[in-house]
Design a protein around this motif. Sequence first.
Motif, mmCIF file in Angstrom:
data_model
loop_
_atom_site.group_PDB
_atom_site.id
_atom_site.type_symbol
_atom_site.label_atom_id
_atom_site.label_comp_id
_atom_site.label_asym_id
_atom_site.label_seq_id
_atom_site.Cartn_x
_atom_site.Cartn_y
_atom_site.Cartn_z
ATOM 1 N N VAL A 1 9.514 -9.226 -9.312
ATOM 2 C CA VAL A 1 10.479 -8.161 -9.612
ATOM 3 C C VAL A 1 9.972 -7.300 -10.766
ATOM 4 O O VAL A 1 10.049 -6.071 -10.732
ATOM 5 N N VAL B 1 9.427 -13.304 -3.228
ATOM 6 C CA VAL B 1 9.947 -11.942 -3.419
ATOM 7 C C VAL B 1 11.074 -11.933 -4.436
ATOM 8 O O VAL B 1 11.244 -10.961 -5.177
ATOM 9 N N ALA B 2 11.838 -13.011 -4.545
ATOM 10 C CA ALA B 2 12.945 -13.086 -5.490
ATOM 11 C C ALA B 2 12.515 -13.544 -6.883
ATOM 12 O O ALA B 2 13.326 -13.529 -7.813
ATOM 13 N N SER B 3 11.244 -13.919 -7.058
ATOM 14 C CA SER B 3 10.796 -14.425 -8.357
ATOM 15 C C SER B 3 10.803 -13.324 -9.420
ATOM 16 O O SER B 3 10.624 -12.140 -9.119
ATOM 17 N N ASP B 4 11.001 -13.735 -10.660
ATOM 18 C CA ASP B 4 11.045 -12.782 -11.774
ATOM 19 C C ASP B 4 9.721 -12.048 -11.937
ATOM 20 O O ASP B 4 9.692 -10.867 -12.275
ATOM 21 N N GLU C 1 11.093 -19.424 3.879
ATOM 22 C CA GLU C 1 11.708 -19.814 2.603
ATOM 23 C C GLU C 1 10.769 -19.546 1.431
ATOM 24 O O GLU C 1 11.207 -19.101 0.357
ATOM 25 N N ILE D 1 5.117 -20.199 -8.506
ATOM 26 C CA ILE D 1 6.519 -20.466 -8.148
ATOM 27 C C ILE D 1 6.649 -21.921 -7.729
ATOM 28 O O ILE D 1 5.699 -22.520 -7.222
ATOM 29 N N GLU E 1 8.433 -17.239 1.364
ATOM 30 C CA GLU E 1 8.380 -15.787 1.216
ATOM 31 C C GLU E 1 9.591 -15.270 0.453
ATOM 32 O O GLU E 1 9.463 -14.433 -0.446
ATOM 33 N N GLN E 2 10.773 -15.775 0.775
ATOM 34 C CA GLN E 2 11.993 -15.358 0.074
ATOM 35 C C GLN E 2 11.939 -15.733 -1.405
ATOM 36 O O GLN E 2 12.318 -14.951 -2.265
ATOM 37 N N ALA E 3 11.453 -16.924 -1.702
ATOM 38 C CA ALA E 3 11.360 -17.369 -3.098
ATOM 39 C C ALA E 3 10.361 -16.520 -3.873
ATOM 40 O O ALA E 3 10.580 -16.195 -5.047
#
Length: 104
Positions: free
Chosen positions: A81, A75-78, A69, A59, A71-73
């Motif tokens: 998911v 967990v939100a990565s493709d 920030e 990432i 951690e959020q990036a």
Amino acid sequence: MCSTLSARTSPLPCGQIWVTPRAVVTCSTWPGPEVDESALVKSEIELVLQINGKLRGAIQVSATATKAEIEQAAVASDTFVKMAEGAAPKKVIVVPGRLVNIVV
């Protein structure tokens, strides 16, 4: 130019090549190229993304990002998911500047 670059490793031969009439700066006293410090600063860094301890991707985050920030990036990565298939992460381990490991 060639003599100035190799002057640090072989000063005597380069000094002979450098000699010109009325030379003000010699090969041994030439300071070398100037370094632009602003060009060395990175605005974004790439962190390794691990899911359950296995390398799954990377990432891009800001170089000044906090652990939250990052951690959020992650967990939100493709990649996360797709690999998690809707499962919530149990634990997120962030090593700033190196990696993010998400345990599902």
